[in-house]
Design an enzyme around this catalytic site. Structure first.
Site, mmCIF file in Angstrom:
data_model
loop_
_atom_site.group_PDB
_atom_site.id
_atom_site.type_symbol
_atom_site.label_atom_id
_atom_site.label_comp_id
_atom_site.label_asym_id
_atom_site.label_seq_id
_atom_site.Cartn_x
_atom_site.Cartn_y
_atom_site.Cartn_z
ATOM 1 C CD1 TRP A 125 -2.371 -2.150 1.515
ATOM 2 C CD2 TRP A 125 -3.089 -0.928 -0.206
ATOM 3 N NE1 TRP A 125 -3.439 -2.811 0.936
ATOM 4 C CE2 TRP A 125 -3.897 -2.081 -0.108
ATOM 5 C CE3 TRP A 125 -3.350 -0.009 -1.223
ATOM 6 C CZ2 TRP A 125 -4.953 -2.336 -0.999
ATOM 7 C CZ3 TRP A 125 -4.396 -0.262 -2.109
ATOM 8 C CH2 TRP A 125 -5.182 -1.414 -2.003
ATOM 9 C CG ASP A 148 -3.606 4.180 3.684
ATOM 10 O OD1 ASP A 148 -4.716 4.015 4.254
ATOM 11 O OD2 ASP A 148 -3.261 3.539 2.673
ATOM 12 C CE LYS A 153 -9.058 -2.767 3.428
ATOM 13 N NZ LYS A 153 -8.192 -1.913 2.611
HETATM 14 C C1 LIG Z 1 -7.687 -1.402 1.532
HETATM 15 C C2 LIG Z 1 -6.575 -0.408 1.610
HETATM 16 C C3 LIG Z 1 -6.454 0.629 0.676
HETATM 17 C C4 LIG Z 1 -7.381 0.773 -0.499
HETATM 18 O O1 LIG Z 1 -8.569 1.299 -0.091
HETATM 19 P P1 LIG Z 1 -9.709 1.677 -1.138
HETATM 20 O O2 LIG Z 1 -10.726 2.296 -0.230
HETATM 21 O O3 LIG Z 1 -10.151 0.422 -1.790
HETATM 22 O O4 LIG Z 1 -9.138 2.644 -2.103
HETATM 23 C C5 LIG Z 1 -5.432 1.537 0.836
HETATM 24 N N1 LIG Z 1 -4.565 1.434 1.857
HETATM 25 C C6 LIG Z 1 -4.639 0.454 2.765
HETATM 26 C C7 LIG Z 1 -3.658 0.394 3.880
HETATM 27 C C8 LIG Z 1 -5.653 -0.498 2.673
HETATM 28 O O5 LIG Z 1 -5.734 -1.484 3.585
#
Ligand SMILES: *Cc1c(COP(=O)(O)O)cnc(C)c1O
Length: 360
Positions: free
Chosen positions: A102, A172, A196
């Site tokens: 990521w 993030d 999540k």
């Molecule tokens: C799932 C995830 C993403 C992507 O998220 P989207 O909402 O599908 O764009 C980005 N960063 C991390 C750490 C993730 O777990």
């Protein structure tokens, strides 16, 4: 049909209590005669839902008054672009810490807008560790420092907050937000896709310090400007109303569980149990350094990879689903976010023990 234990990395399990409540209100929310899905986002009913959700997340995360909480669309992936667009402010570059898949995606997107200085990377050890902070080569003239507190695919997590001095820290937090208390004051921006640990897909939460809002690079789409969304209370256009409502029910549920302090204890305990089971066996293996193992996403491999498909099939029969590792990693991955009950982790550990006995 009863509920199963779903170890999906996202969209992931939601608390059953939340979904039952949503189901009971599905066609008639609080005697309004309407489903939340059918409400005008500007009507008093939805506005009350939206405001309650915001005040609850502020309360559980102890978000200071000088931060805005935005309820957006576009996913965490949208924020990979929105962050540089909103935060560069005349600077030419930003620092990124590369701890896995990521981080890499965030870096690739940021390169469209600025010079990216990868200040530290754990690529040389296949992203199984976090580079020591003393070795980071941060650029004092960077617009911000971006990192990924929890790498959802690699299962690597920061259990500490980097110190970036006056340079805003951007995180993030998609797969770790609400898993434990954090000090929001240490951050310039926190963002997370909802699917999540917050609620259904389609909602993206951004927590941004007010002084960072309002100086976007030329050409930033209106929808991506924090200033537009902050001014409009996240209702410049139609927000993802139903996801916002469910997120609000999840925030209420977290309060009822005892808040983030309690969530952190439960999550730590769940993760400790599963890691012990893995470490105490010669059959299962988790490659991540012990100091930075994720509480949320736990990848593991079998000593005999040709047994992977049998493991997955038998797990499904035992009511344990979505354990297949990410296609880039192979093996297994158990995602155990807030909504995964401790009994689910116990059931997985029991199954793993039995499978090992029968197949090792
Ligand atoms: C799932 C995830 C993403 C992507 O998220 P989207 O909402 O599908 O764009 C980005 N960063 C991390 C750490 C993730 O777990």
């Amino acid at each position: 049909m009863s509920r199963i234990y779903n170890f999906s990395a996202g969209p992931a399990m939601l608390p059953e209590e939340v979904m039952k409540k949503a189901a009971s209100e599905m066609t008639d929310w609080h005697n309004s005669g309407m489903s939340v899905m059918e409400m005008s986002h500007r009507g008093k009913e939805f506005v009350s839902i939206a405001e309650k959700a915001e005040s609850d997340i502020r309360e559980i995360m102890s978000i200071p008054d000088n931060y805005k909480v935005l309820f957006l669309q576009g996913g965490a992936s949208g924020q990979f672009a929105a962050v540089p667009m909103n935060l560069l402010k005349g600077k030419v570059g930003a620092d990124y810490i590369n701890t896995g898949a990521w981080s890499k995606k965030a870096i690739a997107e940021a390169k469209n807008y600025c010079e990216v200085n990868v200040a530290a990377t754990s690529e040389s050890d296949k992203f199984t560790s976090i580079p020591d902070e003393s070795e980071w080569s941060l650029n004092t003239d960077s617009a911000y420092v971006h990192y990924t507190p929890n790498e959802t695919i690699g299962g690597v997590e920061f259990h500490w907050i980097p110190d970036t001095g006056r340079v805003p820290l951007v995180a993030d937090m998609s797969s770790t937000i609400l898993s434990r208390p954090i000090d929001v004051n240490r951050y310039g921006v926190i963002y997370a896709g909802a699917q999540k640990n917050i609620g259904p897909a389609g909602l993206t939460i951004v927590i941004v310090r007010e002084d960072l809002i309002g100086d976007e690079i030329a050409g930033t789409p209106t929808m991506f400007k924090y200033s537009t969304m902050a001014k409009a209370g996240s209702m410049y256009n139609t927000p993802p109303t139903y996801s916002w409502y469910i997120a609000g029910l999840v925030f209420e549920w977290i309060k009822k569980q005892g808040g983030l302090e309690k969530m952190g204890e439960i999550n730590r305990n769940k993760a400790d149990k599963l890691y012990s089971a893995i470490d105490n066996s010669d059959f299962y293996n988790n490659p991540v350094d012990k100091e930075c193992r994720s509480w949320m996403n736990i990848p593991f491999t079998l000593a005999k990879p040709d047994l992977d498909s049998r493991f997955l099939e038998q797990a499904i029969s035992a009511g344990l689903v979505t354990l297949k590792g990410h296609r880039s990693a192979g093996g297994m991955r158990a995602s155990i976010y807030n909504a995964m009950p401790e009994e689910g982790v116990d059931a997985l550990i029991t199954f793993m023990g039995k499978f090992e006995k029968e197949n090792a």
